[in-house]
Design an enzyme around this catalytic site. Structure first.
Site, PDB file in Angstrom:
ATOM      1  N   LYS A 160       0.950  -0.781   0.032  1.00  0.00           N
ATOM      2  CA  LYS A 160      -0.043   0.017   0.287  1.00  0.00           C
ATOM      3  C   LYS A 160       1.082   0.794  -0.058  1.00  0.00           C
ATOM      4  O   LYS A 160       0.647   2.172  -1.330  1.00  0.00           O
ATOM      5  CB  LYS A 160      -0.923  -0.274   1.059  1.00  0.00           C
ATOM      6  CG  LYS A 160      -2.130  -1.244   1.347  1.00  0.00           C
ATOM      7  CD  LYS A 160      -2.852  -1.317   2.613  1.00  0.00           C
ATOM      8  CE  LYS A 160      -2.314  -1.556   3.113  1.00  0.00           C
ATOM      9  NZ  LYS A 160      -1.486  -2.188   3.764  1.00  0.00           N
ATOM     10  N   ARG A 196     -10.211   0.164   8.143  1.00  0.00           N
ATOM     11  CA  ARG A 196      -9.595  -1.003   8.502  1.00  0.00           C
ATOM     12  C   ARG A 196     -10.846  -1.335   8.893  1.00  0.00           C
ATOM     13  O   ARG A 196     -10.562  -2.511   9.892  1.00  0.00           O
ATOM     14  CB  ARG A 196      -8.864  -0.687  10.071  1.00  0.00           C
ATOM     15  CG  ARG A 196      -6.925  -0.977   8.817  1.00  0.00           C
ATOM     16  CD  ARG A 196      -6.491  -0.448   9.689  1.00  0.00           C
ATOM     17  NE  ARG A 196      -5.156  -1.860   9.746  1.00  0.00           N
ATOM     18  CZ  ARG A 196      -3.626  -1.139   9.346  1.00  0.00           C
ATOM     19  NH1 ARG A 196      -4.275   0.419   8.584  1.00  0.00           N
ATOM     20  NH2 ARG A 196      -3.222  -1.673   9.225  1.00  0.00           N
ATOM     21  N   ARG A 214      11.504  -5.445   4.968  1.00  0.00           N
ATOM     22  CA  ARG A 214      10.828  -3.995   5.261  1.00  0.00           C
ATOM     23  C   ARG A 214      12.104  -3.050   5.953  1.00  0.00           C
ATOM     24  O   ARG A 214      12.780  -3.723   7.286  1.00  0.00           O
ATOM     25  CB  ARG A 214       9.700  -3.922   5.557  1.00  0.00           C
ATOM     26  CG  ARG A 214       9.705  -2.637   5.144  1.00  0.00           C
ATOM     27  CD  ARG A 214       7.883  -1.506   5.406  1.00  0.00           C
ATOM     28  NE  ARG A 214       7.284  -2.703   6.304  1.00  0.00           N
ATOM     29  CZ  ARG A 214       6.418  -2.769   6.278  1.00  0.00           C
ATOM     30  NH1 ARG A 214       5.859  -1.638   4.897  1.00  0.00           N
ATOM     31  NH2 ARG A 214       5.280  -3.038   7.267  1.00  0.00           N
ATOM     32  N   ARG A 219      10.807  -1.255  11.549  1.00  0.00           N
ATOM     33  CA  ARG A 219       9.786  -1.700  12.169  1.00  0.00           C
ATOM     34  C   ARG A 219       9.739  -1.814  13.186  1.00  0.00           C
ATOM     35  O   ARG A 219       9.999  -3.350  13.524  1.00  0.00           O
ATOM     36  CB  ARG A 219       8.352  -1.419  11.216  1.00  0.00           C
ATOM     37  CG  ARG A 219       8.329   0.511  10.697  1.00  0.00           C
ATOM     38  CD  ARG A 219       7.389   0.311   9.654  1.00  0.00           C
ATOM     39  NE  ARG A 219       5.571  -0.638  10.103  1.00  0.00           N
ATOM     40  CZ  ARG A 219       4.562  -0.645   9.364  1.00  0.00           C
ATOM     41  NH1 ARG A 219       4.533  -0.029   8.532  1.00  0.00           N
ATOM     42  NH2 ARG A 219       3.828  -1.315   9.403  1.00  0.00           N
ATOM     43  N   ARG A 225      -1.196  -9.554  12.853  1.00  0.00           N
ATOM     44  CA  ARG A 225      -1.315  -8.473  12.005  1.00  0.00           C
ATOM     45  C   ARG A 225      -2.593  -9.015  10.945  1.00  0.00           C
ATOM     46  O   ARG A 225      -3.537  -8.435  10.196  1.00  0.00           O
ATOM     47  CB  ARG A 225      -0.569  -7.629  11.546  1.00  0.00           C
ATOM     48  CG  ARG A 225       0.323  -6.936  12.505  1.00  0.00           C
ATOM     49  CD  ARG A 225       1.598  -6.225  12.209  1.00  0.00           C
ATOM     50  NE  ARG A 225       1.898  -5.192  10.656  1.00  0.00           N
ATOM     51  CZ  ARG A 225       2.229  -4.908  10.380  1.00  0.00           C
ATOM     52  NH1 ARG A 225       3.468  -5.722  10.688  1.00  0.00           N
ATOM     53  NH2 ARG A 225       2.958  -4.355   9.419  1.00  0.00           N
TER      54      ARG A 225
HETATM   55  P1  AP5 Z   1       4.535  -1.614   2.093  1.00  0.00           P
HETATM   56  O1  AP5 Z   1       4.524  -0.682   0.661  1.00  0.00           O
HETATM   57  O2  AP5 Z   1       5.391  -1.066   3.206  1.00  0.00           O
HETATM   58  O3  AP5 Z   1       3.799  -2.656   2.387  1.00  0.00           O
HETATM   59  P2  AP5 Z   1       2.403  -2.202   3.037  1.00  0.00           P
HETATM   60  O4  AP5 Z   1       0.874  -2.301   2.657  1.00  0.00           O
HETATM   61  O5  AP5 Z   1       2.545  -0.568   3.383  1.00  0.00           O
HETATM   62  O6  AP5 Z   1       2.500  -2.965   4.007  1.00  0.00           O
HETATM   63  P3  AP5 Z   1       1.734  -2.201   6.032  1.00  0.00           P
HETATM   64  O7  AP5 Z   1       3.229  -2.709   7.185  1.00  0.00           O
HETATM   65  O8  AP5 Z   1       2.893  -0.648   6.276  1.00  0.00           O
HETATM   66  O9  AP5 Z   1       0.460  -2.152   6.118  1.00  0.00           O
HETATM   67  P4  AP5 Z   1      -0.289  -1.984   7.431  1.00  0.00           P
HETATM   68  O10 AP5 Z   1      -1.501  -2.069   7.099  1.00  0.00           O
HETATM   69  O11 AP5 Z   1       0.149  -3.402   8.365  1.00  0.00           O
HETATM   70  O12 AP5 Z   1       0.463  -0.757   8.400  1.00  0.00           O
HETATM   71  P5  AP5 Z   1       0.449   0.203   9.110  1.00  0.00           P
HETATM   72  O13 AP5 Z   1       1.567   1.235   8.867  1.00  0.00           O
HETATM   73  O14 AP5 Z   1      -1.319   0.566   7.658  1.00  0.00           O
HETATM   74  O15 AP5 Z   1       5.426  -3.288   1.535  1.00  0.00           O
HETATM   75  C1  AP5 Z   1       6.199  -3.654   2.001  1.00  0.00           C
HETATM   76  C2  AP5 Z   1       7.416  -5.052   1.753  1.00  0.00           C
HETATM   77  O16 AP5 Z   1       7.649  -4.671   1.023  1.00  0.00           O
HETATM   78  C3  AP5 Z   1       8.743  -2.859   1.761  1.00  0.00           C
HETATM   79  O17 AP5 Z   1       9.805  -3.615   1.493  1.00  0.00           O
HETATM   80  C4  AP5 Z   1       8.675  -3.039   0.256  1.00  0.00           C
HETATM   81  O18 AP5 Z   1      10.044  -2.901  -0.059  1.00  0.00           O
HETATM   82  C5  AP5 Z   1       7.759  -4.699  -0.805  1.00  0.00           C
HETATM   83  N1  AP5 Z   1       7.312  -3.939  -1.493  1.00  0.00           N
HETATM   84  C6  AP5 Z   1       5.981  -3.378  -1.728  1.00  0.00           C
HETATM   85  N2  AP5 Z   1       5.395  -4.329  -3.439  1.00  0.00           N
HETATM   86  C7  AP5 Z   1       6.017  -4.463  -3.600  1.00  0.00           C
HETATM   87  C8  AP5 Z   1       6.325  -5.240  -5.133  1.00  0.00           C
HETATM   88  N3  AP5 Z   1       5.158  -5.622  -6.110  1.00  0.00           N
HETATM   89  N4  AP5 Z   1       7.522  -6.318  -5.207  1.00  0.00           N
HETATM   90  C9  AP5 Z   1       8.168  -6.622  -4.464  1.00  0.00           C
HETATM   91  N5  AP5 Z   1       8.098  -6.070  -3.166  1.00  0.00           N
HETATM   92  C10 AP5 Z   1       7.673  -5.237  -2.569  1.00  0.00           C
HETATM   93  O19 AP5 Z   1      -0.681   0.026   9.999  1.00  0.00           O
HETATM   94  C11 AP5 Z   1       0.120  -0.419  11.148  1.00  0.00           C
HETATM   95  C12 AP5 Z   1      -0.643  -0.303  12.506  1.00  0.00           C
HETATM   96  O20 AP5 Z   1      -0.752   1.348  12.816  1.00  0.00           O
HETATM   97  C13 AP5 Z   1      -1.739  -1.692  12.553  1.00  0.00           C
HETATM   98  O21 AP5 Z   1      -0.973  -2.676  12.835  1.00  0.00           O
HETATM   99  C14 AP5 Z   1      -2.493  -0.458  13.401  1.00  0.00           C
HETATM  100  O22 AP5 Z   1      -2.119  -0.919  14.856  1.00  0.00           O
HETATM  101  C15 AP5 Z   1      -2.214   0.613  14.030  1.00  0.00           C
HETATM  102  N6  AP5 Z   1      -2.806   1.626  12.063  1.00  0.00           N
HETATM  103  C16 AP5 Z   1      -3.031   1.922  11.297  1.00  0.00           C
HETATM  104  N7  AP5 Z   1      -4.303   2.607  10.402  1.00  0.00           N
HETATM  105  C17 AP5 Z   1      -5.262   2.438  11.502  1.00  0.00           C
HETATM  106  C18 AP5 Z   1      -6.763   2.282  11.009  1.00  0.00           C
HETATM  107  N8  AP5 Z   1      -6.822   2.224  10.264  1.00  0.00           N
HETATM  108  N9  AP5 Z   1      -7.506   1.761  12.169  1.00  0.00           N
HETATM  109  C19 AP5 Z   1      -6.925   0.836  13.606  1.00  0.00           C
HETATM  110  N10 AP5 Z   1      -5.922   1.035  13.009  1.00  0.00           N
HETATM  111  C20 AP5 Z   1      -4.518   0.851  12.550  1.00  0.00           C
HETATM  112 MG    MG Z   2       2.030   0.763   4.987  1.00  0.00          MG
END
Ligand code: AP5
Ligand code: MG
Length: 214
Positions: free
Chosen positions: A13, A88, A127, A160, A171
């Site tokens: 994402k 979410r 990552r 992270r 997660r």
């Molecule tokens: P990356 O692009 O970083 O993936 P991502 O989908 O952004 O993954 P996240 O871990 O950030 O998602 P998340 O939803 O768990 O975390 P968030 O910060 O939102 O890519 C991942 C890796 O793959 C990278 O190394 C990249 O280089 C590689 N990659 C990407 N695309 C690729 C491809 N096509 N091919 C090969 N490699 C690739 O949330 C974190 C925490 O915050 C949650 O657990 C929760 O506790 C809280 N939180 C956040 N939002 C909310 C909400 N709305 N409600 C409640 N809690 C929330």
């Molecule tokens: Mg992210």
């Protein structure tokens, strides 16, 4: 352009978001990044969010929804925005709908990035993120030119706290239970574009931008 990026942890994402917002010149609103920034600054919100994030659990809806409502009402969101990691839960989705309706605005598209569990785990544990500019790398799939150093700003790369294998698994479970139902919710509204997140980064972006043009 008002967009949502949906998909499990590690689906890509944030990676797609950074390209899309450049192309469409809209703000990137990542609730995860907002919480991480608050943790870094040791705010009250950061302290509360960290308790949940470190366990791989969702931060309670009441803490998240008001932040997003305020953010999308800001001036720079007038011509659109990209939501990454929000909504979410169905409850968050309904709250967003109510807010947009009140603002007489509509969503254009919900991009659902689909990736299987094994790849998600590999992606999350490999990552690395730049401490200064937030650029994202992967030790295997998109490594920086110099180990541990950001290509863009020379900042230090770090892992992270929630990218430990057990937390990543939790997660993913939480995603399946609480977030996946949103795919159906937005499919019923005719808004979903499904993309195969295992394809190369530029191929995925091409598919998304074609769909946004059409
Ligand atoms: P990356 O692009 O970083 O993936 P991502 O989908 O952004 O993954 P996240 O871990 O950030 O998602 P998340 O939803 O768990 O975390 P968030 O910060 O939102 O890519 C991942 C890796 O793959 C990278 O190394 C990249 O280089 C590689 N990659 C990407 N695309 C690729 C491809 N096509 N091919 C090969 N490699 C690739 O949330 C974190 C925490 O915050 C949650 O657990 C929760 O506790 C809280 N939180 C956040 N939002 C909310 C909400 N709305 N409600 C409640 N809690 C929330
Ligand atoms: Mg992210």
């Amino acid at each position: 352009m008002r967009l949502i990026l949906l998909g499990p942890p590690g689906a890509g994402k944030g990676t797609q978001a950074s390209v899309i917002v450049k192309e469409y010149n809209i703000p990137h609103i990542s609730t995860g990044d907002i919480f991480r920034d608050n943790i870094k600054r040791d705010t009250e919100l950061g302290k509360r969010a960290k308790e949940y994030m470190d366990k791989g659990l969702l931060v309670p809806d009441e803490l998240v929804v008001s932040i997003v409502k305020d953010r999308i009402a800001e001036d720079d969101c007038r011509d659109g925005f990209l939501l990454d990691g929000f909504p979410r839960t169905i409850n968050q989705g309904e709250a967003l709908d109510a807010e947009l309706e009140q603002m007489s605005l509509e969503l254009d598209k919900v991009v659902n990035i689909d990736v299987g569990v094994e790849i998600l785990i590999q992606r999350a544990i490999g990552r690395r993120v730049c401490r200064d500019c937030g650029a994202t790398y992967h030790v295997e799939f998109s490594p920086p030119r110099t180990d541990g150093i950001c290509d863009i700003c020379n900042g230090e790369l770090f892992q992270r706290d929630d990218d430990k294998v057990e937390t990543v698994k939790r997660r993913i479970e939480v995603y399946n239970e609480q977030t996946e139902p949103l795919i159906d919710y937005y499919t019923k509204k005719g808004l979903v574009l499904n993309v195969d997140g295992t394809k190369p980064i530029d191929e995925i972006f091409e598919k998304i931008s074609k769909s946004l043009m059409g």
